[in-house]
Design an enzyme around this catalytic site. Structure first.
Site, PDB file in Angstrom:
ATOM      1  N   CYS A  23      47.431  32.532  47.142  1.00  0.00           N
ATOM      2  CA  CYS A  23      47.053  32.778  45.755  1.00  0.00           C
ATOM      3  C   CYS A  23      46.838  31.466  44.992  1.00  0.00           C
ATOM      4  O   CYS A  23      47.756  30.644  44.905  1.00  0.00           O
ATOM      5  CB  CYS A  23      48.141  33.600  45.075  1.00  0.00           C
ATOM      6  SG  CYS A  23      47.921  33.803  43.302  1.00  0.00           S
ATOM      7  N   TYR A 166      36.487  36.015  40.739  1.00  0.00           N
ATOM      8  CA  TYR A 166      37.077  37.330  41.033  1.00  0.00           C
ATOM      9  C   TYR A 166      36.326  38.444  40.316  1.00  0.00           C
ATOM     10  O   TYR A 166      36.204  39.548  40.844  1.00  0.00           O
ATOM     11  CB  TYR A 166      38.554  37.323  40.658  1.00  0.00           C
ATOM     12  CG  TYR A 166      39.364  36.434  41.565  1.00  0.00           C
ATOM     13  CD1 TYR A 166      39.733  36.857  42.836  1.00  0.00           C
ATOM     14  CD2 TYR A 166      39.730  35.148  41.161  1.00  0.00           C
ATOM     15  CE1 TYR A 166      40.442  36.027  43.685  1.00  0.00           C
ATOM     16  CE2 TYR A 166      40.443  34.316  42.001  1.00  0.00           C
ATOM     17  CZ  TYR A 166      40.794  34.752  43.271  1.00  0.00           C
ATOM     18  OH  TYR A 166      41.485  33.928  44.108  1.00  0.00           O
TER      19      TYR A 166
END
Length: 320
Positions: A23, A166
């Site tokens: 992440c 994203y």
């Protein structure tokens, strides 16, 4: 927040980070911890991956109340320890208070800025202070005279690029690979921001806000490191000027990221985030781009900025 009456500035292992190398948000917190030399102040566990049950630490957690048992630790256990009725998404990073057994924060940008509060307890590695601003005799990623600019630059970066990839990629996945106007707009915004950084501020100076790095450089670096190996292929980001580290379309971004890598390489593992995005076969099938293998040599440590810029095929004509 830190510092506060509930969460004072305190070392001795009171605070703990749960992160993942996959992440970018979590890795930005781990990187801030490293740069400020807080490894002995704030302990940390790194996740082994994700499953339907969320983030998992296969060797368990290193802090009480979970350290004495055998078997894996699931991050949802920390959220439920804090609030048994929790309904929020189980995300990394998490800054945990071992004294009150509560979540201090699970917002990565907030945690990165909180690290500044601990600066007086840490010792930046080696000669790292030459790359960091100092305040009150301590290294800092958020100098007070730049706080408003840091927030402004970060907000724009987050909306256009950091989260923009994203919006484009996860949006495509959730929409059955159908390229909606929203997805196309997100893509174009990403390409525009990369071009703006390439042709603008990073063509003139070493870091985003001047001669030394700040918290926003960490955030940008997390995205740029993943661009070639992950985002372009997995999120079908075919446009722009191509790859950064292994391409020639972004010489200033290449110089920038290689320079940043030389500073933070001990907390970067390309295979962590590359492998995760390779499982996105549905997304990759919609793209003519495959994920590019990035090796350490592609972002190797270089002695100085002149050498970095020569390696990028552009003379060093920037001011510092």
């Amino acid at each position: 927040s830190i510092p506060s009456e509930k969460y004072p500035i305190e070392g001795g292992g009171r605070y703990h980070l749960f992160v993942s190398g996959i992440c970018p948000w979590a890795q930005s917190c781990a990187t801030a911890r490293y740069l400020l030399g807080l490894e002995n102040v704030i302990s940390m566990d790194i996740a082994d991956g994700q499953s339907s049950r969320g983030w998992v630490y296969l060797d368990g957690a290193s802090i009480v109340p979970w350290s004495e048992r055998e078997g894996p630790f699931w991050l949802h256990e920390a959220y439920q320890e804090d609030d048994p009725k929790v309904t929020t998404r189980i995300t990394v990073p998490v800054l945990w208070d071992t004294q009150t057994n509560t979540v201090v924060s699970n917002d990565s940008w907030t945690i990165v800025k909180m690290m500044a509060a601990f600066a007086g307890l840490g010792t930046p590695p080696g000669t790292m202070t030459i790359d960091l601003f100092t305040e009150d005799g301590h290294a800092t990623l958020t100098p007070s005279n730049l706080e408003s600019e840091i927030e402004s630059v970060h907000t724009e970066l987050y909306n256009d690029l950091l989260n923009g990839v994203y919006k484009a990629g996860i949006g495509l996945m959730r929409n059955g690979d159908v390229e909606t106007p929203h997805i196309l707009t997100a893509r174009e915004t990403v390409y525009a921001k990369l071009a703006e950084l390439e042709d603008g501020v990073l063509s003139k100076q070493r870091f985003l806000l001047g001669p030394k790095l700040t918290a926003v450089d960490i955030r940008l670096t997390m995205t740029l490191l993943r661009w070639d190996s992950s985002y372009r292929g997995a999120f079908s980001l075919k446009g722009g000027r191509g790859e950064i580290l292994v391409g020639d379309g972004y010489p200033n971004l290449k110089g920038y990221i290689r320079n940043m890598y030389s500073i933070i390489k001990s907390v970067v593992e390309f295979s962590n985030f590359r492998q995760y995005y390779r499982i996105r076969q549905a997304l990759q099938a919609a793209s003519n781009i495959t994920n590019v293998d990035i090796s350490v040599e592609d972002a190797e440590e270089l002695a100085d900025l002149e050498e970095i810029m020569v390696s990028a095929g552009k003379p060093d004509n920037r001011t510092f």
